[in-house]
Write a protein that holds these residues in place. Structure first.
Motif, PDB file in Angstrom:
ATOM      1  N   MET A   1      -2.849  -5.792  16.643  1.00 54.69           N
ATOM      2  CA  MET A   1      -3.869  -5.373  15.695  1.00 54.69           C
ATOM      3  C   MET A   1      -3.489  -5.850  14.292  1.00 54.69           C
ATOM      4  SD  MET A   1      -5.171  -1.559  14.787  1.00 54.69           S
ATOM      5  CE  MET A   1      -6.923  -1.569  14.957  1.00 54.69           C
ATOM      6  N   ALA A   2      -4.459  -6.263  13.554  1.00 51.88           N
ATOM      7  CA  ALA A   2      -4.235  -6.689  12.173  1.00 51.88           C
ATOM      8  C   ALA A   2      -3.764  -5.514  11.326  1.00 51.88           C
ATOM      9  CB  ALA A   2      -5.515  -7.270  11.595  1.00 51.88           C
ATOM     10  N   LYS A   3      -2.938  -5.804  10.340  1.00 46.38           N
ATOM     11  CA  LYS A   3      -2.406  -4.753   9.469  1.00 46.38           C
ATOM     12  C   LYS A   3      -2.723  -5.104   8.016  1.00 46.38           C
ATOM     13  CE  LYS A   3       1.927  -2.519   8.178  1.00 46.38           C
ATOM     14  NZ  LYS A   3       3.380  -2.455   8.414  1.00 46.38           N
ATOM     15  N   LEU A   4      -3.420  -4.244   7.330  1.00 42.89           N
ATOM     16  CA  LEU A   4      -3.752  -4.454   5.927  1.00 42.89           C
ATOM     17  C   LEU A   4      -2.549  -4.134   5.051  1.00 42.89           C
ATOM     18  CD1 LEU A   4      -5.830  -4.956   3.640  1.00 42.89           C
ATOM     19  CD2 LEU A   4      -6.346  -2.501   3.763  1.00 42.89           C
ATOM     20  N   ILE A   5      -2.227  -5.027   4.136  1.00 45.38           N
ATOM     21  CA  ILE A   5      -1.199  -4.784   3.127  1.00 45.38           C
ATOM     22  C   ILE A   5      -1.968  -4.407   1.853  1.00 45.38           C
ATOM     23  CG2 ILE A   5       0.739  -5.757   1.846  1.00 45.38           C
ATOM     24  CD1 ILE A   5       1.202  -5.672   4.896  1.00 45.38           C
ATOM     25  N   LYS A   6      -1.990  -3.117   1.538  1.00 44.47           N
ATOM     26  CA  LYS A   6      -2.812  -2.631   0.428  1.00 44.47           C
ATOM     27  C   LYS A   6      -2.303  -3.037  -0.938  1.00 44.47           C
ATOM     28  CE  LYS A   6      -4.695   1.252   2.936  1.00 44.47           C
ATOM     29  NZ  LYS A   6      -4.937   2.681   2.989  1.00 44.47           N
ATOM     30  N   ALA A   7      -0.984  -3.163  -1.072  1.00 39.57           N
ATOM     31  CA  ALA A   7      -0.398  -3.528  -2.361  1.00 39.57           C
ATOM     32  C   ALA A   7       1.034  -4.007  -2.122  1.00 39.57           C
ATOM     33  CB  ALA A   7      -0.391  -2.327  -3.307  1.00 39.57           C
ATOM     34  N   PRO A   8       1.547  -4.812  -3.034  1.00 41.48           N
ATOM     35  CA  PRO A   8       2.922  -5.269  -2.873  1.00 41.48           C
ATOM     36  C   PRO A   8       3.932  -4.200  -3.283  1.00 41.48           C
ATOM     37  CG  PRO A   8       2.041  -6.117  -4.912  1.00 41.48           C
ATOM     38  CD  PRO A   8       0.913  -5.393  -4.221  1.00 41.48           C
ATOM     39  N   SER A   9       5.162  -4.379  -2.818  1.00 40.69           N
ATOM     40  CA  SER A   9       6.283  -3.561  -3.299  1.00 40.69           C
ATOM     41  C   SER A   9       6.955  -4.311  -4.434  1.00 40.69           C
ATOM     42  CB  SER A   9       7.323  -3.349  -2.188  1.00 40.69           C
ATOM     43  OG  SER A   9       6.816  -2.511  -1.194  1.00 40.69           O
ATOM     44  N   ALA A  17      17.359 -11.996 -17.823  1.00 39.89           N
ATOM     45  CA  ALA A  17      15.981 -11.679 -18.236  1.00 39.89           C
ATOM     46  C   ALA A  17      15.226 -11.043 -17.067  1.00 39.89           C
ATOM     47  CB  ALA A  17      15.245 -12.912 -18.742  1.00 39.89           C
ATOM     48  N   PRO A  18      14.342 -10.108 -17.337  1.00 41.70           N
ATOM     49  CA  PRO A  18      13.606  -9.456 -16.255  1.00 41.70           C
ATOM     50  C   PRO A  18      12.631 -10.414 -15.573  1.00 41.70           C
ATOM     51  CG  PRO A  18      13.093  -8.462 -18.391  1.00 41.70           C
ATOM     52  CD  PRO A  18      14.065  -9.564 -18.630  1.00 41.70           C
ATOM     53  N   LYS A  19      12.603 -10.370 -14.268  1.00 40.01           N
ATOM     54  CA  LYS A  19      11.689 -11.172 -13.462  1.00 40.01           C
ATOM     55  C   LYS A  19      10.943 -10.208 -12.551  1.00 40.01           C
ATOM     56  CE  LYS A  19      12.092 -13.990  -9.383  1.00 40.01           C
ATOM     57  NZ  LYS A  19      12.935 -14.874  -8.599  1.00 40.01           N
ATOM     58  N   THR A  20       9.664 -10.420 -12.365  1.00 39.14           N
ATOM     59  CA  THR A  20       8.852  -9.579 -11.505  1.00 39.14           C
ATOM     60  C   THR A  20       8.782 -10.179 -10.102  1.00 39.14           C
ATOM     61  OG1 THR A  20       7.487  -8.942 -13.391  1.00 39.14           O
ATOM     62  CG2 THR A  20       6.557  -8.562 -11.204  1.00 39.14           C
ATOM     63  N   ILE A  21       9.074  -9.374  -9.095  1.00 39.23           N
ATOM     64  CA  ILE A  21       8.910  -9.785  -7.698  1.00 39.23           C
ATOM     65  C   ILE A  21       7.973  -8.780  -7.041  1.00 39.23           C
ATOM     66  CG2 ILE A  21      10.006 -10.172  -5.467  1.00 39.23           C
ATOM     67  CD1 ILE A  21      12.609 -10.738  -6.926  1.00 39.23           C
ATOM     68  N   GLU A  22       6.873  -9.280  -6.505  1.00 36.94           N
ATOM     69  CA  GLU A  22       5.918  -8.463  -5.760  1.00 36.94           C
ATOM     70  C   GLU A  22       5.946  -8.930  -4.312  1.00 36.94           C
ATOM     71  OE1 GLU A  22       2.344  -9.414  -7.845  1.00 36.94           O
ATOM     72  OE2 GLU A  22       2.666  -7.864  -9.351  1.00 36.94           O
ATOM     73  N   GLU A  23       6.599  -8.162  -3.441  1.00 38.48           N
ATOM     74  CA  GLU A  23       6.685  -8.544  -2.036  1.00 38.48           C
ATOM     75  C   GLU A  23       5.467  -8.012  -1.288  1.00 38.48           C
ATOM     76  OE1 GLU A  23      10.258  -8.306   0.882  1.00 38.48           O
ATOM     77  OE2 GLU A  23       9.000  -6.525   1.194  1.00 38.48           O
ATOM     78  N   TYR A  24       4.736  -8.923  -0.671  1.00 42.98           N
ATOM     79  CA  TYR A  24       3.587  -8.551   0.142  1.00 42.98           C
ATOM     80  C   TYR A  24       3.984  -8.368   1.602  1.00 42.98           C
ATOM     81  CZ  TYR A  24       0.481  -9.320  -3.757  1.00 42.98           C
ATOM     82  OH  TYR A  24      -0.154  -9.212  -4.968  1.00 42.98           O
ATOM     83  N   VAL A  25       4.764  -9.304   2.114  1.00 41.23           N
ATOM     84  CA  VAL A  25       5.218  -9.248   3.492  1.00 41.23           C
ATOM     85  C   VAL A  25       6.734  -9.406   3.479  1.00 41.23           C
ATOM     86  CG1 VAL A  25       5.112 -10.337   5.766  1.00 41.23           C
ATOM     87  CG2 VAL A  25       3.060 -10.246   4.344  1.00 41.23           C
ATOM     88  N   ASN A  29       8.192  -4.082   2.300  1.00 40.87           N
ATOM     89  CA  ASN A  29       6.787  -3.692   2.220  1.00 40.87           C
ATOM     90  C   ASN A  29       6.085  -3.557   3.568  1.00 40.87           C
ATOM     91  OD1 ASN A  29       4.727  -2.936   0.374  1.00 40.87           O
ATOM     92  ND2 ASN A  29       3.676  -4.828   0.841  1.00 40.87           N
ATOM     93  N   SER A  30       6.419  -4.425   4.509  1.00 41.70           N
ATOM     94  CA  SER A  30       5.697  -4.387   5.783  1.00 41.70           C
ATOM     95  C   SER A  30       6.615  -4.171   6.984  1.00 41.70           C
ATOM     96  CB  SER A  30       4.912  -5.694   5.980  1.00 41.70           C
ATOM     97  OG  SER A  30       5.817  -6.784   6.090  1.00 41.70           O
ATOM     98  N   GLY A  31       7.932  -4.078   6.730  1.00 43.02           N
ATOM     99  CA  GLY A  31       8.876  -3.904   7.828  1.00 43.02           C
ATOM    100  C   GLY A  31       9.094  -5.177   8.624  1.00 43.02           C
ATOM    101  N   THR A  32       8.696  -6.307   8.070  1.00 37.76           N
ATOM    102  CA  THR A  32       8.824  -7.599   8.735  1.00 37.76           C
ATOM    103  C   THR A  32      10.164  -8.227   8.375  1.00 37.76           C
ATOM    104  OG1 THR A  32       6.443  -7.873   8.460  1.00 37.76           O
ATOM    105  CG2 THR A  32       7.701  -9.853   9.011  1.00 37.76           C
ATOM    106  N   SER A  33      10.950  -8.607   9.380  1.00 41.31           N
ATOM    107  CA  SER A  33      12.267  -9.172   9.079  1.00 41.31           C
ATOM    108  C   SER A  33      12.340 -10.685   9.267  1.00 41.31           C
ATOM    109  CB  SER A  33      13.338  -8.505   9.946  1.00 41.31           C
ATOM    110  OG  SER A  33      13.056  -8.716  11.307  1.00 41.31           O
ATOM    111  N   ASP A  34      11.314 -11.292   9.858  1.00 45.89           N
ATOM    112  CA  ASP A  34      11.397 -12.726  10.119  1.00 45.89           C
ATOM    113  C   ASP A  34      10.759 -13.600   9.044  1.00 45.89           C
ATOM    114  OD1 ASP A  34       8.949 -11.709  10.908  1.00 45.89           O
ATOM    115  OD2 ASP A  34       8.711 -13.079  12.585  1.00 45.89           O
ATOM    116  N   VAL A  35      10.088 -12.991   8.052  1.00 50.05           N
ATOM    117  CA  VAL A  35       9.507 -13.764   6.958  1.00 50.05           C
ATOM    118  C   VAL A  35       9.337 -12.855   5.748  1.00 50.05           C
ATOM    119  CG1 VAL A  35       7.084 -13.326   7.520  1.00 50.05           C
ATOM    120  CG2 VAL A  35       7.700 -15.458   6.366  1.00 50.05           C
ATOM    121  N   SER A  36       9.375 -13.460   4.573  1.00 48.38           N
ATOM    122  CA  SER A  36       9.097 -12.746   3.326  1.00 48.38           C
ATOM    123  C   SER A  36       8.097 -13.574   2.539  1.00 48.38           C
ATOM    124  CB  SER A  36      10.386 -12.573   2.508  1.00 48.38           C
ATOM    125  OG  SER A  36      10.082 -12.053   1.234  1.00 48.38           O
ATOM    126  N   ILE A  37       7.056 -12.932   2.040  1.00 48.92           N
ATOM    127  CA  ILE A  37       6.066 -13.600   1.195  1.00 48.92           C
ATOM    128  C   ILE A  37       5.953 -12.776  -0.076  1.00 48.92           C
ATOM    129  CG2 ILE A  37       3.680 -14.368   0.943  1.00 48.92           C
ATOM    130  CD1 ILE A  37       3.551 -14.508   4.025  1.00 48.92           C
TER     131      ILE A  37
END
Length: 106
Positions: A1-9, A17-25, A29-37
């Motif tokens: 089943m498809a899973k909606l990612i409502k917002a990044p972590s 210097a501060p850098k912003t990282i928004e992890e979607y997958v 954020n999604s419990g996925t260990s084989d890829v990060s987006i």
């Protein structure tokens, strides 16, 4: 089943210097260990320590310029361009130009 990612972590970034990282997958954020987006925004002057990833990295620059240093030399990757860095090769990313950089990393 498809899973909606409502917002990044929001993730903590290494480097100066501060850098912003928004992890979607990924683990956080999604419990996925084989890829990060993730969407990243780094300000002018941001740089990270050298790293040797255990996976290939694919990066698409959306705005600005991202400098990618490796054993092979340095590349300046600009908006509309992409770079692939192979696993096992040391790499360091930075955003030296005034507008910084915005990019997607997988």
């Amino acid at each position: 089943m498809a899973k909606l990612i409502k917002a990044p972590s929001l993730m903590r970034a290494a480097g100066t210097a501060p850098k912003t990282i928004e992890e979607y997958v990924g683990r956080a954020n999604s419990g996925t260990s084989d890829v990060s987006i993730a969407r990243m925004v780094s300000p002018e002057g941001w740089t990270e320590p050298k790293q040797t990833p255990e996976f290939d990295e694919y990066t698409v620059v959306l705005k600005g310029m991202l400098r990618v240093e490796s054993q092979s030399g340095a590349l300046d990757v600009r908006a509309g361009q992409a770079v692939v860095t192979p696993r096992g090769e040391w790499v360091r990313y930075s955003s030296p130009e005034p507008e910084g950089a915005e990019y997607i990393a997988v």
